[in-house]
Design a protein around this motif. Sequence first.
Motif, PDB file in Angstrom:
ATOM      1  N   ALA A 113       0.831  -1.208   0.000  1.00 20.39           N
ATOM      2  CA  ALA A 113       0.000   0.000   0.000  1.00 20.39           C
ATOM      3  C   ALA A 113       0.866   1.258   0.000  1.00 20.39           C
ATOM      4  O   ALA A 113       0.611   2.202  -0.755  1.00 20.39           O
ATOM      5  CB  ALA A 113      -0.937   0.005   1.205  1.00 20.39           C
ATOM      6  N   GLU A 114       1.920   1.276   0.821  1.00 14.45           N
ATOM      7  CA  GLU A 114       2.810   2.438   0.876  1.00 14.45           C
ATOM      8  C   GLU A 114       3.535   2.622  -0.454  1.00 14.45           C
ATOM      9  O   GLU A 114       3.699   3.743  -0.927  1.00 14.45           O
ATOM     10  CB  GLU A 114       3.823   2.293   2.019  1.00 14.45           C
ATOM     11  CG  GLU A 114       4.825   3.432   2.098  1.00 14.45           C
ATOM     12  CD  GLU A 114       4.225   4.791   2.426  1.00 14.45           C
ATOM     13  OE1 GLU A 114       4.899   5.803   2.168  1.00 14.45           O
ATOM     14  OE2 GLU A 114       3.086   4.854   2.925  1.00 14.45           O
ATOM     15  N   LEU A 115       3.959   1.535  -1.080  1.00  9.67           N
ATOM     16  CA  LEU A 115       4.610   1.629  -2.390  1.00  9.67           C
ATOM     17  C   LEU A 115       3.669   2.269  -3.413  1.00  9.67           C
ATOM     18  O   LEU A 115       4.071   3.168  -4.159  1.00  9.67           O
ATOM     19  CB  LEU A 115       5.038   0.249  -2.876  1.00  9.67           C
ATOM     20  CG  LEU A 115       5.662   0.244  -4.269  1.00  9.67           C
ATOM     21  CD1 LEU A 115       7.088   0.780  -4.214  1.00  9.67           C
ATOM     22  CD2 LEU A 115       5.629  -1.142  -4.871  1.00  9.67           C
ATOM     23  N   LEU A 116       2.422   1.832  -3.425  1.00  8.23           N
ATOM     24  CA  LEU A 116       1.456   2.382  -4.380  1.00  8.23           C
ATOM     25  C   LEU A 116       1.149   3.846  -4.071  1.00  8.23           C
ATOM     26  O   LEU A 116       1.043   4.673  -4.991  1.00  8.23           O
ATOM     27  CB  LEU A 116       0.185   1.536  -4.390  1.00  8.23           C
ATOM     28  CG  LEU A 116       0.374   0.087  -4.865  1.00  8.23           C
ATOM     29  CD1 LEU A 116      -0.913  -0.702  -4.724  1.00  8.23           C
ATOM     30  CD2 LEU A 116       0.899   0.029  -6.276  1.00  8.23           C
ATOM     31  N   GLN A 117       1.032   4.199  -2.787  1.00  8.99           N
ATOM     32  CA  GLN A 117       0.796   5.595  -2.418  1.00  8.99           C
ATOM     33  C   GLN A 117       1.958   6.473  -2.842  1.00  8.99           C
ATOM     34  O   GLN A 117       1.765   7.554  -3.404  1.00  8.99           O
ATOM     35  CB  GLN A 117       0.559   5.715  -0.910  1.00  8.99           C
ATOM     36  CG  GLN A 117      -0.755   5.117  -0.473  1.00  8.99           C
ATOM     37  CD  GLN A 117      -0.838   4.933   1.033  1.00  8.99           C
ATOM     38  OE1 GLN A 117       0.103   5.213   1.769  1.00  8.99           O
ATOM     39  NE2 GLN A 117      -1.981   4.429   1.501  1.00  8.99           N
ATOM     40  N   ARG A 118       3.182   6.013  -2.595  1.00  9.27           N
ATOM     41  CA  ARG A 118       4.361   6.787  -3.012  1.00  9.27           C
ATOM     42  C   ARG A 118       4.400   6.947  -4.525  1.00  9.27           C
ATOM     43  O   ARG A 118       4.750   8.014  -5.032  1.00  9.27           O
ATOM     44  CB  ARG A 118       5.643   6.104  -2.544  1.00  9.27           C
ATOM     45  CG  ARG A 118       5.880   6.195  -1.067  1.00  9.27           C
ATOM     46  CD  ARG A 118       7.193   5.546  -0.700  1.00  9.27           C
ATOM     47  NE  ARG A 118       7.410   5.541   0.732  1.00  9.27           N
ATOM     48  CZ  ARG A 118       8.528   5.141   1.304  1.00  9.27           C
ATOM     49  NH1 ARG A 118       9.542   4.712   0.569  1.00  9.27           N
ATOM     50  NH2 ARG A 118       8.654   5.170   2.613  1.00  9.27           N
ATOM     51  N   SER A 119       4.061   5.865  -5.228  1.00 11.90           N
ATOM     52  CA  SER A 119       4.067   5.914  -6.692  1.00 11.90           C
ATOM     53  C   SER A 119       3.080   6.949  -7.211  1.00 11.90           C
ATOM     54  O   SER A 119       3.391   7.721  -8.118  1.00 11.90           O
ATOM     55  CB  SER A 119       3.731   4.540  -7.267  1.00 11.90           C
ATOM     56  OG  SER A 119       4.696   3.598  -6.869  1.00 11.90           O
ATOM     57  N   LEU A 120       1.898   6.980  -6.629  1.00 13.21           N
ATOM     58  CA  LEU A 120       0.902   7.973  -7.037  1.00 13.21           C
ATOM     59  C   LEU A 120       1.357   9.388  -6.721  1.00 13.21           C
ATOM     60  O   LEU A 120       1.142  10.312  -7.509  1.00 13.21           O
ATOM     61  CB  LEU A 120      -0.443   7.685  -6.372  1.00 13.21           C
ATOM     62  CG  LEU A 120      -1.221   6.528  -6.969  1.00 13.21           C
ATOM     63  CD1 LEU A 120      -2.454   6.235  -6.129  1.00 13.21           C
ATOM     64  CD2 LEU A 120      -1.614   6.830  -8.403  1.00 13.21           C
TER      65      LEU A 120
END
Length: 74
Positions: A28-35
């Motif tokens: 989830a954190e990886l996807l949030q950072r990516s966004l």
Amino acid sequence: MIRTQVSLSEHEYEAAKQEAARLGISLAELLQRSLRTLIPLDTSKPWMRYAGMVGTADPQSSGRIDEIVYGTKS
């Protein structure tokens, strides 16, 4: 925070899980950072897309931010 669901190919999912594990963060954190790299939180301040992107367990990191972001000086 809003919870959502996304569909990924098996390859995308596995690659994302591996990258999250490498970074020591959740998927989830990886996807949030990516966004955040694509969509700044405050469009009037485009530099804000980098806010919160440096993760460290060092409580003194704010005093060494240049070293953390740019690496050790030679």
